[in-house]
Design an enzyme around this catalytic site. Structure first.
Site, short mmCIF file in Angstrom:
data_model
loop_
_atom_site.label_atom_id
_atom_site.label_comp_id
_atom_site.label_asym_id
_atom_site.label_seq_id
_atom_site.Cartn_x
_atom_site.Cartn_y
_atom_site.Cartn_z
N ARG A 86 -55.24 81.45 67.98
CA ARG A 86 -54.28 82.13 66.12
C ARG A 86 -54.92 83.98 66.51
O ARG A 86 -56.55 83.71 66.21
CB ARG A 86 -54.09 81.73 65.38
N PHE B 116 -62.00 78.03 75.52
CA PHE B 116 -62.82 77.63 74.68
C PHE B 116 -62.68 76.41 74.38
O PHE B 116 -63.77 75.29 74.64
CB PHE B 116 -62.96 78.35 73.63
N ASN C 103 -51.75 74.67 68.48
CA ASN C 103 -50.68 74.78 66.93
C ASN C 103 -49.40 75.54 67.25
O ASN C 103 -49.56 75.65 67.94
CB ASN C 103 -51.81 75.94 66.27
N HIS D 289 -51.23 70.37 59.02
CA HIS D 289 -52.17 70.81 59.13
C HIS D 289 -52.44 72.22 59.03
O HIS D 289 -51.74 72.99 60.00
CB HIS D 289 -52.90 70.86 60.74
N ARG E 195 -64.26 68.67 58.32
CA ARG E 195 -64.96 69.79 57.74
C ARG E 195 -65.01 69.17 56.57
O ARG E 195 -65.82 70.25 55.66
CB ARG E 195 -63.56 71.24 56.99
#
Length: 312
Positions: A87, A15, A125, A180, A156
């Site tokens: 995740r 994605f 990540n 992060h 954000r």
């Protein structure tokens, strides 16, 4: 020699990778190569072709191909790495370390082989540790290996502030330091709405709540989606960084950079304000921090170091 378009390769056509490709193509930043594993070669080709077929309607000129062969990425100007396992709910970013480190090493070998002069932007990540892995594996100078987290975290933060004040997001600027994750350090003192310090516009308890929501922003989306993690905003953030490099914009953007003494830290990758341009990370901007901010940053560094202890 005729003029050539820039070439941008994206490793990992999930994605985030695919959405990044689509945004970059619409911005006409260059030709796009979308790469994934051999088992996913056909779906990757399908995504690339689907995007290409939108170009007459959206009005952009860019060639987009899907492949599993790194030879197709040869002589890329910028390579974006989004490959890796995602995740799942209840999973910490650190659970991902060992699997994704193996993926980073394999990907980096191929990238360096075919594009020895490229810039690499890492999204996978836990991103601070993965950027470090790519840096070590590549042998590239530090300015050419960059991690993405701060643009997203700041986006954000700016979104939540704009909602709180009912103002245009375009007028909100902010900065996020550190790792992060839950230990990121949003620098409220350096955040403004149309040049007015946020602290004069938003009561402290509301600002604290916004900071807290920003810290947990990734998790909030993971929980809502139920399967997978955020990809629109991460892709937009990657595109902003690619654009800064490809167009030599010298933007002031938060990025994960290799520190050699800045902020008192040595030999780690950490999210800091940078100048991002045609030479990649051209400068790390050192801000004066309060004792409280220094302590928060130290905690953030501790978290990054703990993840790095897991590295093989």
């Amino acid at each position: 020699m005729g003029m050539k378009r820039k070439k941008i390769s994206i490793i990992g056509a999930g994605f985030t990778g695919a959405t990044t490709a689509f945004i970059l193509a619409q911005k006409e930043l260059g030709d796009i190569v979308l790469v994934d594993i051999p088992q996913l070669e056909n779906p990757t080709k399908g995504k690339a072709l689907d995007m290409l077929e939108s170009s007459p309607v959206l009005g952009f000129d860019a060639n987009i191909i899907g492949t599993s062969d790194y030879a197709d990425t040869a002589d890329s100007d910028v390579v974006v790495i989004t490959a890796g396992i995602a995740r799942k709910p209840g999973m910490s970013r650190d659970d991902l370390v060992t699997t994704n480190q193996g993926i980073m090493k394999a990907v980096t070998k191929e990238v360096v082989k075919y594009s020895p002069n490229c810039f690499i932007i890492v999204l996978t990540n836990p991103v601070d540790a993965m950027t470090y892995t790519v840096f070590k594996e590549s042998g590239f100078p530090k300015n050419r290996v960059i991690g993405q987290s701060g643009v997203l975290d700041t986006a954000r933060f700016r979104t939540f502030v704009a909602q709180e004040l009912n103002l245009s997001v375009k007028d909100i600027t902010g900065f996020v330091l550190g790792g992060h994750g839950d230990d990121m350090v949003p620098l409220v003192r350096y955040s403004y709405a149309g040049g007015i310090p946020l602290e004069t516009l938003i009561p402290k308890e509301r600002l604290d709540a916004i900071v807290e929501r920003t810290r947990k922003g990734g998790g909030e989306i993971v929980n809502l989606l139920g399967n997978g993690s955020a990809y629109y905003a991460p892709a937009a953030s990657l595109a902003e960084m690619v654009e800064a490099i490809v167009k030599d914009q010298r933007r002031v953007l938060p990025a994960i950079a290799y520190l050699e003494g800045e902020y008192g830290y040595e030999g780690i990758y950490l999210g800091v304000p940078t100048i991002l341009g045609g030479n990649g990370i051209e400068k790390v901007i050192e801000l004066e921090l309060t004792e409280e901010e220094k302590a928060a940053l130290a905690k953030s560094v501790e978290s990054v170091k703990n993840v790095m202890k897991v590295l093989q």
